[in-house]
Design a protein around this motif. Sequence first.
Motif, PDB file in Angstrom:
ATOM      1  N   LYS A  87       0.846  -1.202   0.000  1.00 49.44           N
ATOM      2  CA  LYS A  87       0.000   0.000   0.000  1.00 49.44           C
ATOM      3  C   LYS A  87       0.875   1.243   0.000  1.00 49.44           C
ATOM      4  O   LYS A  87       1.714   1.431   0.876  1.00 49.44           O
ATOM      5  CB  LYS A  87      -0.903   0.019   1.246  1.00 49.44           C
ATOM      6  CG  LYS A  87      -1.813  -1.198   1.372  1.00 49.44           C
ATOM      7  CD  LYS A  87      -2.814  -1.281   0.229  1.00 49.44           C
ATOM      8  CE  LYS A  87      -3.772  -2.458   0.426  1.00 49.44           C
ATOM      9  NZ  LYS A  87      -4.701  -2.604  -0.712  1.00 49.44           N
ATOM     10  N   LYS A  88       0.714   2.065  -1.028  1.00 52.47           N
ATOM     11  CA  LYS A  88       1.470   3.309  -1.096  1.00 52.47           C
ATOM     12  C   LYS A  88       0.532   4.459  -1.405  1.00 52.47           C
ATOM     13  O   LYS A  88      -0.588   4.271  -1.866  1.00 52.47           O
ATOM     14  CB  LYS A  88       2.569   3.226  -2.148  1.00 52.47           C
ATOM     15  CG  LYS A  88       2.074   3.023  -3.573  1.00 52.47           C
ATOM     16  CD  LYS A  88       3.220   2.941  -4.559  1.00 52.47           C
ATOM     17  CE  LYS A  88       4.014   4.197  -4.662  1.00 52.47           C
ATOM     18  NZ  LYS A  88       3.262   5.368  -5.160  1.00 52.47           N
ATOM     19  N   ALA A  89       1.015   5.655  -1.146  1.00 52.54           N
ATOM     20  CA  ALA A  89       0.186   6.846  -1.371  1.00 52.54           C
ATOM     21  C   ALA A  89       0.099   7.144  -2.859  1.00 52.54           C
ATOM     22  O   ALA A  89       1.122   7.186  -3.553  1.00 52.54           O
ATOM     23  CB  ALA A  89       0.775   8.042  -0.628  1.00 52.54           C
ATOM     24  N   GLY A  90      -1.113   7.313  -3.371  1.00 47.68           N
ATOM     25  CA  GLY A  90      -1.286   7.707  -4.769  1.00 47.68           C
ATOM     26  C   GLY A  90      -0.977   6.578  -5.738  1.00 47.68           C
ATOM     27  O   GLY A  90      -0.653   5.452  -5.365  1.00 47.68           O
ATOM     28  N   ASN A  91      -1.091   6.901  -7.020  1.00 48.10           N
ATOM     29  CA  ASN A  91      -0.862   5.917  -8.073  1.00 48.10           C
ATOM     30  C   ASN A  91       0.406   6.216  -8.863  1.00 48.10           C
ATOM     31  O   ASN A  91       0.510   5.875 -10.033  1.00 48.10           O
ATOM     32  CB  ASN A  91      -2.070   5.893  -9.026  1.00 48.10           C
ATOM     33  CG  ASN A  91      -3.325   5.401  -8.328  1.00 48.10           C
ATOM     34  OD1 ASN A  91      -3.274   4.447  -7.562  1.00 48.10           O
ATOM     35  ND2 ASN A  91      -4.444   6.071  -8.587  1.00 48.10           N
ATOM     36  N   THR A  92       1.340   6.883  -8.243  1.00 48.74           N
ATOM     37  CA  THR A  92       2.574   7.247  -8.938  1.00 48.74           C
ATOM     38  C   THR A  92       3.436   6.014  -9.174  1.00 48.74           C
ATOM     39  O   THR A  92       3.290   4.983  -8.513  1.00 48.74           O
ATOM     40  CB  THR A  92       3.372   8.273  -8.108  1.00 48.74           C
ATOM     41  OG1 THR A  92       3.664   7.703  -6.830  1.00 48.74           O
ATOM     42  CG2 THR A  92       2.567   9.547  -7.921  1.00 48.74           C
TER      43      THR A  92
ATOM     44  N   VAL B  83       8.261   6.049  -5.427  1.00 48.86           N
ATOM     45  CA  VAL B  83       8.012   6.258  -4.006  1.00 48.86           C
ATOM     46  C   VAL B  83       8.900   7.400  -3.533  1.00 48.86           C
ATOM     47  O   VAL B  83       9.995   7.613  -4.067  1.00 48.86           O
ATOM     48  CB  VAL B  83       8.291   5.005  -3.160  1.00 48.86           C
ATOM     49  CG1 VAL B  83       7.342   3.885  -3.508  1.00 48.86           C
ATOM     50  CG2 VAL B  83       9.736   4.551  -3.299  1.00 48.86           C
ATOM     51  N   THR B  84       8.434   8.131  -2.553  1.00 46.30           N
ATOM     52  CA  THR B  84       9.229   9.208  -1.972  1.00 46.30           C
ATOM     53  C   THR B  84       9.944   8.699  -0.725  1.00 46.30           C
ATOM     54  O   THR B  84       9.601   7.629  -0.177  1.00 46.30           O
ATOM     55  CB  THR B  84       8.350  10.401  -1.592  1.00 46.30           C
ATOM     56  OG1 THR B  84       7.443   9.997  -0.545  1.00 46.30           O
ATOM     57  CG2 THR B  84       7.535  10.889  -2.806  1.00 46.30           C
TER      58      THR B  84
ATOM     59  N   ASP C 165       9.774   9.968   2.204  1.00 47.13           N
ATOM     60  CA  ASP C 165       8.843   9.982   3.335  1.00 47.13           C
ATOM     61  C   ASP C 165       7.946   8.745   3.347  1.00 47.13           C
ATOM     62  O   ASP C 165       7.560   8.266   4.419  1.00 47.13           O
ATOM     63  CB  ASP C 165       7.986  11.247   3.300  1.00 47.13           C
ATOM     64  CG  ASP C 165       8.776  12.484   3.726  1.00 47.13           C
ATOM     65  OD1 ASP C 165       9.820  12.308   4.389  1.00 47.13           O
ATOM     66  OD2 ASP C 165       8.360  13.603   3.380  1.00 47.13           O
ATOM     67  N   GLU C 166       7.599   8.225   2.159  1.00 51.51           N
ATOM     68  CA  GLU C 166       6.741   7.042   2.093  1.00 51.51           C
ATOM     69  C   GLU C 166       7.409   5.800   2.663  1.00 51.51           C
ATOM     70  O   GLU C 166       6.729   4.900   3.163  1.00 51.51           O
ATOM     71  CB  GLU C 166       6.320   6.769   0.643  1.00 51.51           C
ATOM     72  CG  GLU C 166       5.245   7.687   0.106  1.00 51.51           C
ATOM     73  CD  GLU C 166       4.874   7.313  -1.327  1.00 51.51           C
ATOM     74  OE1 GLU C 166       3.928   6.511  -1.492  1.00 51.51           O
ATOM     75  OE2 GLU C 166       5.531   7.809  -2.258  1.00 51.51           O
TER      76      GLU C 166
ATOM     77  N   GLN D   2       9.095   2.264   7.168  1.00 49.87           N
ATOM     78  CA  GLN D   2       8.883   0.880   6.775  1.00 49.87           C
ATOM     79  C   GLN D   2       9.921  -0.056   7.409  1.00 49.87           C
ATOM     80  O   GLN D   2      11.012   0.366   7.799  1.00 49.87           O
ATOM     81  CB  GLN D   2       8.960   0.746   5.251  1.00 49.87           C
ATOM     82  CG  GLN D   2       7.861   1.471   4.504  1.00 49.87           C
ATOM     83  CD  GLN D   2       6.492   0.874   4.768  1.00 49.87           C
ATOM     84  OE1 GLN D   2       6.351  -0.343   4.957  1.00 49.87           O
ATOM     85  NE2 GLN D   2       5.476   1.724   4.795  1.00 49.87           N
TER      86      GLN D   2
ATOM     87  N   TYR E 192       9.567   0.124  -7.667  1.00 53.00           N
ATOM     88  CA  TYR E 192       9.306   1.550  -7.855  1.00 53.00           C
ATOM     89  C   TYR E 192      10.618   2.320  -7.925  1.00 53.00           C
ATOM     90  O   TYR E 192      11.586   1.993  -7.226  1.00 53.00           O
ATOM     91  CB  TYR E 192       8.482   2.104  -6.686  1.00 53.00           C
ATOM     92  CG  TYR E 192       7.070   1.560  -6.607  1.00 53.00           C
ATOM     93  CD1 TYR E 192       6.047   2.095  -7.391  1.00 53.00           C
ATOM     94  CD2 TYR E 192       6.775   0.512  -5.741  1.00 53.00           C
ATOM     95  CE1 TYR E 192       4.744   1.595  -7.311  1.00 53.00           C
ATOM     96  CE2 TYR E 192       5.486   0.003  -5.652  1.00 53.00           C
ATOM     97  CZ  TYR E 192       4.478   0.546  -6.447  1.00 53.00           C
ATOM     98  OH  TYR E 192       3.214   0.037  -6.355  1.00 53.00           O
TER      99      TYR E 192
END
Length: 294
Positions: free
Chosen positions: A173-178, A181-182, A184-185, A189, A253
């Motif tokens: 699960k990651k933020a957005g559909n980019t 990955v950044t 910060d993401e 982890q 990614y």
Amino acid sequence: MTLLSYQIFKTVVDHGSFLKASEFLNLTPSAVSHAVSSMEEELGFSLFTRSKRGVSLTNYAKNLLPYINAVLNSDESLRQMISQYNGLQKGNVKLGCFSSVCTSWVPDIVESFKKEYSDIDIEIYQGTYDDVVCWIKNGVVDLGFLSVSSAGNLPITPLYKDDLLCVVPKGFKKAGNTEYVTIDEIRDQVFVSQRESTDADIHNFFRKYELNIKSSCHVVDDLSTIAMVASGFGICIMPELVMGDIPYQVDIYRIKPSEHRIIGLSALNSQFMAPAAKMLYQHIVEMYKTTEVE
């Protein structure tokens, strides 16, 4: 001491056994034992510790080994130079490499080089960054692949920029559909990490972005790392070169901002290598040096 005694000593070191060394050299075990005993008598100290598991170097012998390697390498260089003067291209080259270069580049290097120089043999030594540095400094290999950041004070020719990627389990699960990955993401982890001697560039990445790594897996090779990620133990950072033909189900990614390692080719002194080593050095540079690293 003679050159033959040095060769016998080095062969015992390489095989870890007097018997195996005698078989390799086509000598009797007593001849090998006598040669080593004569060296020990002349030097005034023991070279090997004998046990049921074989033989191991004494501390004195460990300090002596780089100098014996240098003598044997000089003899090989002389033989190659004489062959070159006689219009022949013969010799033996020892090449050190780390895992991803060994699997991705070395087969093509050996195949293409042998087409041009069929009488030059290449010996491959695969290990960690630290192994390759040690082998180069001690004369075990003539040249070796390293990342620029792991070479330390060794001279190195940069060849190739290898982007770092983020590898995650399927369904991560990651933020957005980019498609990236950044930092910060991934900051909080759980990671699957390798030892720094194996994975110096990744640990440099962690330090640069002050990532506090939490990990329950500490593995030593790329494939095991990715297998742990595929099984849900965490995520990892991997160079793109590693990810060419991975048999595990993971998602990949790009990282924003982008980061990379620089792969290079190192030798103690590329100007004074034996002819065969110099030919292989130039062959590799011509195959892999890109304008991105100039």
